[in-house]
Motif scaffolding. Structure first.
Motif, mmCIF file in Angstrom:
data_model
loop_
_atom_site.group_PDB
_atom_site.id
_atom_site.type_symbol
_atom_site.label_atom_id
_atom_site.label_comp_id
_atom_site.label_asym_id
_atom_site.label_seq_id
_atom_site.Cartn_x
_atom_site.Cartn_y
_atom_site.Cartn_z
ATOM 1 N N ASP A 55 0.674 -1.285 -0.076
ATOM 2 C CA ASP A 55 0.126 0.056 -0.160
ATOM 3 C C ASP A 55 0.834 1.185 0.318
ATOM 4 O OD1 ASP A 55 -2.488 -1.505 0.257
ATOM 5 O OD2 ASP A 55 -2.079 -1.976 2.317
ATOM 6 N N GLN A 56 2.081 1.172 -0.537
ATOM 7 C CA GLN A 56 2.906 2.403 -0.710
ATOM 8 C C GLN A 56 2.946 3.057 -1.908
ATOM 9 O OE1 GLN A 56 7.072 2.313 1.079
ATOM 10 N NE2 GLN A 56 7.844 2.227 -1.018
ATOM 11 N N THR A 57 2.188 4.055 -1.948
ATOM 12 C CA THR A 57 2.147 4.961 -2.912
ATOM 13 C C THR A 57 3.369 5.339 -3.818
ATOM 14 O OG1 THR A 57 -0.290 5.719 -2.386
ATOM 15 C CG2 THR A 57 0.781 6.814 -4.241
ATOM 16 N N MET A 58 3.219 5.135 -5.018
ATOM 17 C CA MET A 58 4.374 5.395 -5.832
ATOM 18 C C MET A 58 4.180 6.099 -7.152
ATOM 19 S SD MET A 58 6.885 2.097 -4.874
ATOM 20 C CE MET A 58 8.418 2.769 -4.586
ATOM 21 N N PRO A 59 4.764 6.781 -7.995
ATOM 22 C CA PRO A 59 4.518 7.200 -9.350
ATOM 23 C C PRO A 59 4.558 6.128 -10.200
ATOM 24 C CG PRO A 59 6.294 8.631 -8.294
ATOM 25 C CD PRO A 59 6.238 7.394 -7.507
ATOM 26 N N LEU A 60 3.506 6.275 -11.056
ATOM 27 C CA LEU A 60 3.236 5.055 -12.053
ATOM 28 C C LEU A 60 4.224 5.284 -13.268
ATOM 29 C CD1 LEU A 60 -0.742 4.811 -11.238
ATOM 30 C CD2 LEU A 60 0.943 2.922 -10.851
ATOM 31 N N ALA A 61 4.400 6.349 -13.787
ATOM 32 C CA ALA A 61 4.993 6.463 -15.068
ATOM 33 C C ALA A 61 3.947 6.060 -15.988
ATOM 34 C CB ALA A 61 6.293 5.799 -15.065
ATOM 35 N N SER A 62 4.244 5.333 -17.265
ATOM 36 C CA SER A 62 3.389 4.729 -18.095
ATOM 37 C C SER A 62 2.377 3.617 -17.905
ATOM 38 C CB SER A 62 4.358 4.637 -19.468
ATOM 39 O OG SER A 62 4.672 5.698 -20.051
ATOM 40 N N ALA A 63 2.632 3.053 -16.592
ATOM 41 C CA ALA A 63 1.908 1.980 -16.185
ATOM 42 C C ALA A 63 0.418 2.447 -16.061
ATOM 43 C CB ALA A 63 2.350 1.294 -14.952
ATOM 44 N N VAL A 64 0.345 3.782 -15.938
ATOM 45 C CA VAL A 64 -0.967 4.085 -15.799
ATOM 46 C C VAL A 64 -1.903 4.325 -17.061
ATOM 47 C CG1 VAL A 64 -0.399 6.684 -16.583
ATOM 48 C CG2 VAL A 64 -2.215 6.213 -14.673
ATOM 49 N N LYS A 65 -1.122 4.101 -18.135
ATOM 50 C CA LYS A 65 -1.890 3.824 -19.293
ATOM 51 C C LYS A 65 -2.627 2.666 -19.502
ATOM 52 C CE LYS A 65 1.905 6.409 -21.571
ATOM 53 N NZ LYS A 65 3.211 6.576 -22.429
ATOM 54 N N THR A 66 -2.571 1.680 -18.431
ATOM 55 C CA THR A 66 -3.520 0.766 -18.538
ATOM 56 C C THR A 66 -5.109 1.097 -18.306
ATOM 57 O OG1 THR A 66 -1.749 -0.857 -17.638
ATOM 58 C CG2 THR A 66 -4.302 -1.697 -17.453
ATOM 59 N N ILE A 67 -5.281 2.137 -17.298
ATOM 60 C CA ILE A 67 -6.335 2.393 -16.913
ATOM 61 C C ILE A 67 -7.089 2.978 -18.212
ATOM 62 C CG2 ILE A 67 -7.784 4.264 -15.631
ATOM 63 C CD1 ILE A 67 -6.171 1.924 -14.239
ATOM 64 N N VAL A 233 10.777 16.869 -9.929
ATOM 65 C CA VAL A 233 9.364 17.369 -9.289
ATOM 66 C C VAL A 233 8.206 16.879 -10.365
ATOM 67 C CG1 VAL A 233 7.914 19.241 -8.829
ATOM 68 C CG2 VAL A 233 10.416 19.497 -8.582
ATOM 69 N N TRP A 234 8.271 16.818 -11.536
ATOM 70 C CA TRP A 234 7.649 16.419 -12.527
ATOM 71 C C TRP A 234 7.133 14.837 -12.472
ATOM 72 C CZ3 TRP A 234 8.682 12.615 -16.518
ATOM 73 C CH2 TRP A 234 7.617 12.334 -17.277
ATOM 74 N N SER A 235 8.299 14.140 -12.233
ATOM 75 C CA SER A 235 8.137 12.741 -11.988
ATOM 76 C C SER A 235 7.468 12.255 -10.626
ATOM 77 C CB SER A 235 9.755 12.046 -11.946
ATOM 78 O OG SER A 235 9.706 10.641 -11.475
ATOM 79 N N ASP A 236 7.896 13.231 -9.447
ATOM 80 C CA ASP A 236 7.288 12.839 -8.181
ATOM 81 C C ASP A 236 5.775 13.258 -8.402
ATOM 82 O OD1 ASP A 236 9.485 12.146 -7.111
ATOM 83 O OD2 ASP A 236 10.124 14.140 -6.515
ATOM 84 N N ARG A 237 5.336 13.975 -9.285
ATOM 85 C CA ARG A 237 3.867 14.609 -9.406
ATOM 86 C C ARG A 237 3.150 13.696 -10.332
ATOM 87 N NH1 ARG A 237 2.273 20.200 -6.691
ATOM 88 N NH2 ARG A 237 0.366 18.631 -6.628
ATOM 89 N N LEU A 238 3.553 12.584 -10.893
ATOM 90 C CA LEU A 238 2.610 11.930 -11.813
ATOM 91 C C LEU A 238 1.713 11.260 -10.923
ATOM 92 C CD1 LEU A 238 5.734 10.452 -14.105
ATOM 93 C CD2 LEU A 238 3.969 12.069 -14.962
ATOM 94 N N PRO A 239 0.756 10.677 -11.548
ATOM 95 C CA PRO A 239 -0.175 10.029 -11.004
ATOM 96 C C PRO A 239 0.347 8.895 -10.272
ATOM 97 C CG PRO A 239 -0.969 10.616 -13.252
ATOM 98 C CD PRO A 239 0.142 11.039 -13.144
ATOM 99 N N GLY A 240 0.019 8.504 -9.023
ATOM 100 C CA GLY A 240 0.585 7.402 -8.361
ATOM 101 C C GLY A 240 -0.416 6.386 -7.808
ATOM 102 N N SER A 241 0.051 5.296 -7.491
ATOM 103 C CA SER A 241 -0.942 4.130 -6.984
ATOM 104 C C SER A 241 0.027 3.082 -6.411
ATOM 105 C CB SER A 241 -1.927 3.489 -8.040
ATOM 106 O OG SER A 241 -2.732 2.762 -7.485
ATOM 107 N N THR A 242 -0.567 2.085 -5.964
ATOM 108 C CA THR A 242 0.012 1.064 -5.185
ATOM 109 C C THR A 242 0.228 -0.420 -6.033
ATOM 110 O OG1 THR A 242 -1.824 0.014 -4.228
ATOM 111 C CG2 THR A 242 -0.733 1.934 -3.110
ATOM 112 N N VAL A 243 1.303 -1.314 -5.613
ATOM 113 C CA VAL A 243 1.394 -2.588 -6.135
ATOM 114 C C VAL A 243 0.062 -3.364 -6.162
ATOM 115 C CG1 VAL A 243 3.825 -2.510 -6.545
ATOM 116 C CG2 VAL A 243 2.714 -3.206 -4.341
ATOM 117 N N ARG A 244 -0.423 -3.108 -5.082
ATOM 118 C CA ARG A 244 -1.795 -4.005 -4.442
ATOM 119 C C ARG A 244 -2.856 -3.677 -5.620
ATOM 120 N NH1 ARG A 244 -3.687 -6.126 0.124
ATOM 121 N NH2 ARG A 244 -2.542 -4.689 1.402
ATOM 122 N N ASP A 245 -2.963 -2.072 -5.786
ATOM 123 C CA ASP A 245 -4.138 -1.801 -6.909
ATOM 124 C C ASP A 245 -3.557 -2.287 -8.118
ATOM 125 O OD1 ASP A 245 -5.577 -0.577 -5.095
ATOM 126 O OD2 ASP A 245 -5.073 1.485 -5.839
#
Length: 356
Positions: A55-67, A233-245
């Motif tokens: 449940d540790q939130t981290m920047p997703l980078a391009s993995a977010v494109k799955t959504i 800063v740009w990287s840190d502010r990318l949409p984030g989520s968790t490995v569980r999600d």
């Protein structure tokens, strides 16, 4: 020093079918030694096999494109969009910033051209979605976010039961917040870090709207490549989520029951690109899909597989705040990490090693 921003998870033509010789302790040692910078979640046949910092939130980078791919499949199946619609390449190019995507967008267009999929400088909408996932084209991503509706895409996070997921926003447009002369770098770092999440997303959306109208390219020509402090800063502010999600997202796709058949069919055509990259995968897997991503500081991958023996694996692995040397080391091992998560004996051995 890397200059490109949205670094791709580079995939070779031999991707995934077999693991290459490697030191099995490289990734395990890093994960054990860096609990705040790594997370891993592996589900085998609906049983959680490994969970580290789930449940540790981290920047997703391009993995977010799955959504976005999931929402694309839902709207296409419902008839809200037409996958066969022809999209002018110029509409996509509005959101392309040279040297910021590791060559993904030009590589995708070259791939289309080699297969005669470009007609009168247009491409099928479905190919735009495929280019977003397989090639990780950021321009395609920004176009599709607009086409599908940012609010609609974000509403799907609730449908997918992702409680820890940040809202999506135009991440190419976000780069313009950091497009400043070097003398203004420190001030911009401070100002952008202090912006609320809502204000930050609003600014990115406003820039997206400017890019959409930038037919002559003058606004885009004003772009100044951010230095590494700004990129962070740009990287840190990318949409984030968790490995569980994200393991849960992969599990939903892999179940073949969560989405209606029409949605699943379209989603498979987008996500299961590893079969096209390496046909040998068909000799091992019935289903195989994934989306990874990276920045100069982030490395992520979320994937699912069903083996010919009927075993189903869904997993996510995230790294953040990497140094250049760490990035290079871990990116070289990513194919092997995926193989080890999928293999029953290998993943069990990895779970044992991580538990020590």
């Amino acid at each position: 020093m890397r200059t490109q921003l949205l670094y791709l998870l580079l995939l070779s033509a031999t991707y995934l079918a077999e693991a290459q010789p490697t030191s099995p302790d490289v990734v395990v040692d890093f994960i054990r030694a860096n609990p705040t910078r790594s997370a891993l979640y592996v589900i085998r046949n609906d049983t959680v096999q490994i969970q580290l910092r789930p449940d540790q939130t981290m920047p997703l980078a391009s993995a977010v494109k799955t959504i976005i791919a999931i929402e694309f499949a839902r709207q296409a199946a419902a008839g809200k969009i037409n996958p066969a619609e022809r999209i002018p390449l110029t509409d996509l190019d509005l959101y392309y910033l040279p040297n910021t995507d590791g060559g993904a967008h030009p590589g995708w267009k070259q791939w289309l051209s080699q297969r005669n999929l470009i007609e009168n400088e247009t491409v099928a909408l479905l190919d735009v979605a495929k280019g977003m996932i397989q090639f990780s084209s950021n321009a395609n991503t920004e176009y599709l976010l607009d086409k599908l509706g940012t609010d609609t895409v974000n509403a799907s996070l609730k449908m997918l039961h992702l409680p820890n997921h940040d809202p999506l926003y135009p991440i190419v447009s976000a780069l313009f917040l950091y497009s400043v002369p070097p003398a203004n770098s420190a001030k911009t770092v401070d100002e952008t870090r202090r912006l609320s999440a809502k204000a930050y997303r609003a600014k990115c959306q406003a820039i997206h709207n400017r890019l959409k109208q930038d037919k002559d390219g003058l606004f885009k020509q004003s772009f100044i490549f951010p230095d590494m402090a700004l990129q962070k800063v740009w990287s840190d502010r990318l949409p984030g989520s968790t490995v569980r999600d994200y393991a849960s997202v992969m599990q939903k796709i892999n179940s073949r029951t969560y989405f209606p058949p029409a949605v699943q069919t379209i989603l498979d055509s987008i996500m299961e690109w590893p079969f096209a990259v390496n046909p040998a995968n068909k000799g091992v897997y019935t289903h195989l899909g994934m989306k990874g991503g990276s920045t100069a500081f982030v490395l992520t991958n979320a994937f699912y597989a069903e083996t010919l023996k009927g075993n189903r694996i869904s997993a996510a692995v995230f790294f953040n705040n990497l140094t250049p040397d760490e990035f290079q080391l871990l990116s070289k091992e990513f194919n092997n990490v995926t193989i080890r998560c999928i293999g029953k004996a290998q993943s069990a051995a990895m779970a044992t090693a991580l538990a020590k």
